[in-house]
Write a protein that holds these residues in place. Structure first.
Motif, PDB file in Angstrom:
ATOM      1  N   GLN A  38      -1.458  51.593   7.562  1.00  0.00           N
ATOM      2  CA  GLN A  38      -1.033  51.869   8.934  1.00  0.00           C
ATOM      3  C   GLN A  38      -2.065  51.376   9.940  1.00  0.00           C
ATOM      4  N   TYR A  39      -3.339  51.608   9.626  1.00  0.00           N
ATOM      5  CA  TYR A  39      -4.429  51.146  10.490  1.00  0.00           C
ATOM      6  C   TYR A  39      -4.387  49.626  10.630  1.00  0.00           C
ATOM      7  N   ARG A  40      -4.239  48.934   9.503  1.00  0.00           N
ATOM      8  CA  ARG A  40      -4.179  47.468   9.527  1.00  0.00           C
ATOM      9  C   ARG A  40      -2.988  46.969  10.319  1.00  0.00           C
ATOM     10  N   SER A  41      -1.839  47.664  10.180  1.00  0.00           N
ATOM     11  CA  SER A  41      -0.612  47.221  10.844  1.00  0.00           C
ATOM     12  C   SER A  41      -0.712  47.352  12.361  1.00  0.00           C
ATOM     13  N   LEU A  42      -1.579  48.218  12.829  1.00  0.00           N
ATOM     14  CA  LEU A  42      -1.821  48.335  14.263  1.00  0.00           C
ATOM     15  C   LEU A  42      -2.894  47.349  14.713  1.00  0.00           C
ATOM     16  N   PHE A  43      -3.981  47.353  13.987  1.00  0.00           N
ATOM     17  CA  PHE A  43      -5.175  46.630  14.412  1.00  0.00           C
ATOM     18  C   PHE A  43      -4.987  45.111  14.444  1.00  0.00           C
ATOM     19  N   ARG A  44      -4.623  44.546  13.297  1.00  0.00           N
ATOM     20  CA  ARG A  44      -4.630  43.091  13.183  1.00  0.00           C
ATOM     21  C   ARG A  44      -3.646  42.394  14.123  1.00  0.00           C
ATOM     22  N   PRO A  45      -2.366  42.810  14.168  1.00  0.00           N
ATOM     23  CA  PRO A  45      -1.439  42.105  15.065  1.00  0.00           C
ATOM     24  C   PRO A  45      -1.859  42.191  16.533  1.00  0.00           C
ATOM     25  N   GLN A  46      -2.352  43.353  16.958  1.00  0.00           N
ATOM     26  CA  GLN A  46      -2.732  43.497  18.369  1.00  0.00           C
ATOM     27  C   GLN A  46      -3.934  42.614  18.702  1.00  0.00           C
ATOM     28  N   TYR A  47      -4.930  42.624  17.832  1.00  0.00           N
ATOM     29  CA  TYR A  47      -6.119  41.811  18.087  1.00  0.00           C
ATOM     30  C   TYR A  47      -5.800  40.319  18.025  1.00  0.00           C
ATOM     31  N   GLU A  48      -5.121  39.896  16.952  1.00  0.00           N
ATOM     32  CA  GLU A  48      -4.867  38.463  16.774  1.00  0.00           C
ATOM     33  C   GLU A  48      -3.964  37.915  17.865  1.00  0.00           C
ATOM     34  N   ARG A  49      -3.022  38.706  18.329  1.00  0.00           N
ATOM     35  CA  ARG A  49      -2.114  38.249  19.384  1.00  0.00           C
ATOM     36  C   ARG A  49      -2.880  37.948  20.665  1.00  0.00           C
ATOM     37  N   VAL A  50      -3.829  38.808  21.006  1.00  0.00           N
ATOM     38  CA  VAL A  50      -4.568  38.645  22.260  1.00  0.00           C
ATOM     39  C   VAL A  50      -5.514  37.449  22.203  1.00  0.00           C
ATOM     40  N   VAL A  51      -6.243  37.289  21.097  1.00  0.00           N
ATOM     41  CA  VAL A  51      -7.166  36.151  21.044  1.00  0.00           C
ATOM     42  C   VAL A  51      -6.391  34.835  21.003  1.00  0.00           C
ATOM     43  N   LYS A  52      -5.229  34.846  20.355  1.00  0.00           N
ATOM     44  CA  LYS A  52      -4.398  33.638  20.341  1.00  0.00           C
ATOM     45  C   LYS A  52      -3.849  33.359  21.736  1.00  0.00           C
ATOM     46  N   LEU A  53      -3.410  34.417  22.433  1.00  0.00           N
ATOM     47  CA  LEU A  53      -2.866  34.278  23.783  1.00  0.00           C
ATOM     48  C   LEU A  53      -3.866  33.641  24.734  1.00  0.00           C
ATOM     49  N   HIS A  54      -5.146  33.955  24.549  1.00  0.00           N
ATOM     50  CA  HIS A  54      -6.182  33.458  25.454  1.00  0.00           C
ATOM     51  C   HIS A  54      -7.009  32.328  24.854  1.00  0.00           C
ATOM     52  N   GLY A  55      -6.560  31.805  23.721  1.00  0.00           N
ATOM     53  CA  GLY A  55      -7.250  30.670  23.121  1.00  0.00           C
ATOM     54  C   GLY A  55      -8.668  30.976  22.689  1.00  0.00           C
TER      55      GLY A  55
END
Length: 286
Positions: A38-55
């Motif tokens: 559950q922790y991973r399912s919250l953490f990874r998508p939220q973090y990776e989405r933001v860094v990808k969004l901002h390059g």
């Protein structure tokens, strides 16, 4: 008995040097990520989405380790306030002085990033601060946090009508109030506006309080330096927030995004920022 043993254990950890406490926190961050789906399912998508969004470069494991240091930093600051104050480097303090000297009080915003618990303690060295606090549902954690956060010139009030009234009175006296702006408010107390491109239920309370008497709003960050070296605290004064709740909440989220991007690996990515609180209207459909 279990709570007492836990508190004694946390005090024993907090008695260690900051560098060692942060290494322990880093280990528990890794443990939480590896051990909880559950922790991973919250953490990874939220973090990776933001860094990808901002390059930005993806530093997932650094972010995972830093997630554990969010609590270890707080624990160490609570139990070693004087030592912690010596390890914080404050930049552009003139922004804070100018704002408070206007005589309308100060709305202090501190996202869950780095050593955010040091920020109200720095301000409390200069003037009283009333902090909005949501008690934890877990009694043992509530005891640990309330005991640890207690500090001279800092007054904690609950997230209810009485707490808001006390904050209003503090502003009338020309004092500071503190709000964690990235927390999800209770149903009926927020609005749906974008946060990193997704609808997030957001509180318009900072704008409502600030607009009563033209109170300055300042966003603070406390970026963690290298292990054991403390934190870099920065202040950014926001332009006056809109009288419209939806627009003000959107402006607030942009300011939080800018604060997070100061040190994206140090933000609380495991938090359910996009949840739908009970009693809130449904988020807008894309």
């Amino acid at each position: 008995m279990r709570t007492l043993l836990l508190q004694l254990s946390l005090k024993a950890i907090a008695a260690l040097p900051l560098s060692l406490v942060q290494i322990i926190g880093s280990f528990f961050g890794l443990l939480a990520y590896v051990g909880s789906k559950q922790y991973r399912s919250l953490f990874r998508p939220q973090y990776e989405r933001v860094v990808k969004l901002h390059g930005l470069p993806c530093k997932l494991w650094e972010a995972i380790r830093a997630s554990g240091m969010l609590f270890s930093d707080s624990l160490w600051i609570w139990h070693n306030p004087e030592k912690a104050l010596k390890l914080v480097e404050v930049t552009n303090w003139d922004v804070v002085e100018t704002a408070i000297n206007e005589g309308h009080g100060l709305v202090m915003l501190t996202p869950h990033l780095g050593g955010f618990e040091i920020i109200p303690r720095v301000l409390a060295q200069h003037f009283p601060a009333t902090i909005l606090y949501r008690p934890s549902r877990q009694e043992w954690l509530n005891e640990v946090v309330e005991t640890g956060r207690a500090y001279p010139n800092m007054h904690f009030v609950p997230t209810n009508l009485n707490g808001v009234r006390q904050m209003t009175r503090a502003l009338t006296r020309g004092e500071a109030i503190g709000i964690l702006p990235d927390q999800v408010p209770s149903g009926g107390e927020g609005v749906w506006v974008p946060f990193f491109g997704r609808p997030a239920y957001t509180t318009p309370l900072p704008a409502r309080l600030a607009n009563r008497n033209n109170t300055p709003v300042v966003m603070f960050t406390a970026k963690r330096k290298k292990i054991g070296e403390g934190w870099l605290m920065q202040a950014t004064r926001l332009t006056p927030l809109s009288e419209n709740a939806n627009i003000a909440a959107a402006e607030l989220n942009v300011a939080i995004e800018n604060a997070v991007l100061v040190a994206p690996e140090q933000f609380i990515w495991s938090y359910k920022r996009y949840k739908h609180p009970a009693g809130a209207e449904l988020p807008p459909t894309p």
